[in-house]
Scaffold this active site. Sequence first.
Site, PDB file in Angstrom:
ATOM      1  N   ASN A  56      58.839 116.952  49.352  1.00  0.00           N
ATOM      2  CA  ASN A  56      60.043 116.134  49.181  1.00  0.00           C
ATOM      3  C   ASN A  56      60.288 115.240  50.386  1.00  0.00           C
ATOM      4  O   ASN A  56      60.687 114.072  50.252  1.00  0.00           O
ATOM      5  CB  ASN A  56      61.262 117.027  48.951  1.00  0.00           C
ATOM      6  N   ARG A 103      55.842 109.500  32.565  1.00  0.00           N
ATOM      7  CA  ARG A 103      54.985 110.418  33.320  1.00  0.00           C
ATOM      8  C   ARG A 103      54.347 111.396  32.332  1.00  0.00           C
ATOM      9  O   ARG A 103      55.037 112.227  31.751  1.00  0.00           O
ATOM     10  CB  ARG A 103      55.780 111.195  34.372  1.00  0.00           C
ATOM     11  N   HIS A 154      62.644 103.947  31.335  1.00  0.00           N
ATOM     12  CA  HIS A 154      62.761 105.359  31.698  1.00  0.00           C
ATOM     13  C   HIS A 154      63.202 106.223  30.521  1.00  0.00           C
ATOM     14  O   HIS A 154      63.124 107.448  30.576  1.00  0.00           O
ATOM     15  CB  HIS A 154      63.745 105.501  32.865  1.00  0.00           C
ATOM     16  N   TYR A 166      60.470 122.359  34.367  1.00  0.00           N
ATOM     17  CA  TYR A 166      61.711 121.596  34.413  1.00  0.00           C
ATOM     18  C   TYR A 166      62.602 122.002  33.243  1.00  0.00           C
ATOM     19  O   TYR A 166      62.127 122.163  32.116  1.00  0.00           O
ATOM     20  CB  TYR A 166      61.450 120.094  34.291  1.00  0.00           C
TER      21      TYR A 166
END
Length: 703
Positions: free
Chosen positions: A67, A392, A452, A485
């Site tokens: 990160n 992605r 997106h 996720y």
Amino acid sequence: MALQQDAVHAVPEQIALTAAQVSTAPLTLLPRDHCILAFNERVMAWARREDVPLLERLRYLCIVSSNLDEFFEVRSAPHIVAVNAQTQGVYNMADGMALLRKAQELVARQYALYNDALVPAFASAGIRIVHHQARTAAQRRWVYRHFQKAVKPLLVPVALDPAHPFPQVANKSLNMVVRLKGGDAFGRANEVAIVKLSRALPRLMEMPASICGKQRLFVSLSSMVRAHISELFDGREVIETVQFRVTRNTELLVEEDEVDDLRTALREELAYRQFGQAVRLEVSSHCSEFLATTLLQEFDLPRQALFRVHGPVNLVRLAELIDLVNEPSMLFKPWQGSWPRQLKPAAKVMAQMRKQDVLIHQPFEQFDAVLELLREAVHDPAVVAIKQTIYRTGVKSELMDLLAKAVRLGKEVMAVVELKARFDEEANINWADALEAVGAQVVYGVVGLKTHGKMLLVTRREGRGLRRYGHLSTGNYNPKTARMYTDLSYLTCDPVMTADMDAVFRHLASPNVKPKLDKLVMAPFALQQTMLAHLQSCKQAALEGQYARVVVKSNAMTDEVLMHALVEAGQAGVRIDLIVRGACMLPPQVPGVTDNIRVRSIIGRLLEHSRVFYFAWGEEQEHVYLSSADWMRRNMTRRVELAWPVQEPKLRQRVIDECLVAYLHDDRDAWTQQPDGSYLPAAHPHDGHGAQNALMQLYGAPA
């Protein structure tokens, strides 16, 4: 449990102001970049927890390093420029120095945790990364043979002189800077040399059990090279060897409206990404001032950007140890989600969608059902067209292979490929090439906007007409991340919703006019405005003495327009909870300003990624939206994003119960934000109620 009944936080009374009082109190937002660093502090807390398996603690530490790498690559360049130039303005020297100081403190705590807690814990378990001085004679012989055979042939030392300038050092690559004594073959006293360590070399190697006793011993590449660096400089004395790594700004500078072929322009720009502006220099803690100054000058960095670290300069690559050790007792217990409860495993997905809308709560329920929908569509002769957005998906993707197969089977396939998905640009360019090669229609969305929004639309011939089957998601079409996720997938045959999806696809292919949508809400045209309208309705209801409630679950909260609207609503008496995993610039509980706003961040085993927006006012108005968008300015104004209402009562209540109420009651993994931007950890981190744990138990199946 309805959200209206939620009594978490124990607010004694709603604070209602008159219309004249609303917005009179000043609000100072928290600095975004400091909020990002604070998020990484919360992630690192998992590496501190002794109840977390040891290899998982290391994984969390590596995640923090990863990160931080991205933070410097993406966010730090303006601050570095301001510090270097001693400028004032939007990015000024004082702010830049404060940010770098905070980053330095975070890194220092990170290495202290590694050295003082994790290294001893691994040693107690018989796992060590052995330094040269601690190796036995047999171990040194093995290391030397490995160096000669597998490492030395890939090393090319460059001694710096007028004919050999400082070599190009790639972003985040591992290198050695060497200080030499004496002259070279021509009598020149070139005392500094650079040795680049190939990325093809593993950073950790396990030594054979025959020379390790009952332990598992490893050697790092940097230790191996440092022990034998003199072999690269025959006739010279090596007086100092230091590992270093430079991080560079990786933002791509492609103006879409100034290029004829975006894909070609991006491909060319990617070639230079590894050598952008330097923004951070990491060196071993023992590095001399002479070598540190030499490197800082070479990379044109201020001293504040120098990070002296007590250990490997790239903790990210220590993640290799997790796979090398691979000890089940040191990892989380295996777990996998169940097949979606609304779907029968043996039945056709589209047939079940015709009966009802389907909500999939990932990864508690498996993303494989979405894959099954696409597989079914590809092999169904009645399916005539498939449209999908690609943001992605990963380097290897069954979804992309299925789209290519659909083309070969004669179906019309349209793929909206976002070429500028950060760090996935190359993979997406390659997918665009592959899909075009088999005849798919590939488009890149709207110039100047990232696409997106996540959607898949299947058109099937049924009877005398066509029926559409849609999938909308808060997350990406990536089966790997779908296991880590938390996200929400929504499957629907609703003719209005799917007609909206088709209109969005047409707009992305040819954005002549703004699409007219009935149920979907699309950024940059209407998402922010819709959220503002709901906040205004809540505010007005509160001013009239009616019930008003807002809960926003998002990964970030940085849109100033929406934050100020939240403050106004809270001042009017609306009770507001924000569940924000990452950066939240809105300070809660500031007396007289944000008394009615509370902020919590959930950091757990899974990465919180779902976006849910809840608004309720009066006796009957209750609205729940799922979305691909965070409450950030870029999502609202510079991206194509989607939000959609959950109108079926049972599904809406399920979203409320699982994604909002459960998280508002979490006292295990939740952090509570304070007015100054700091966070207090959960009251019961070891034995409290954890939303993720509860959902894993509710839906989980043995691995």
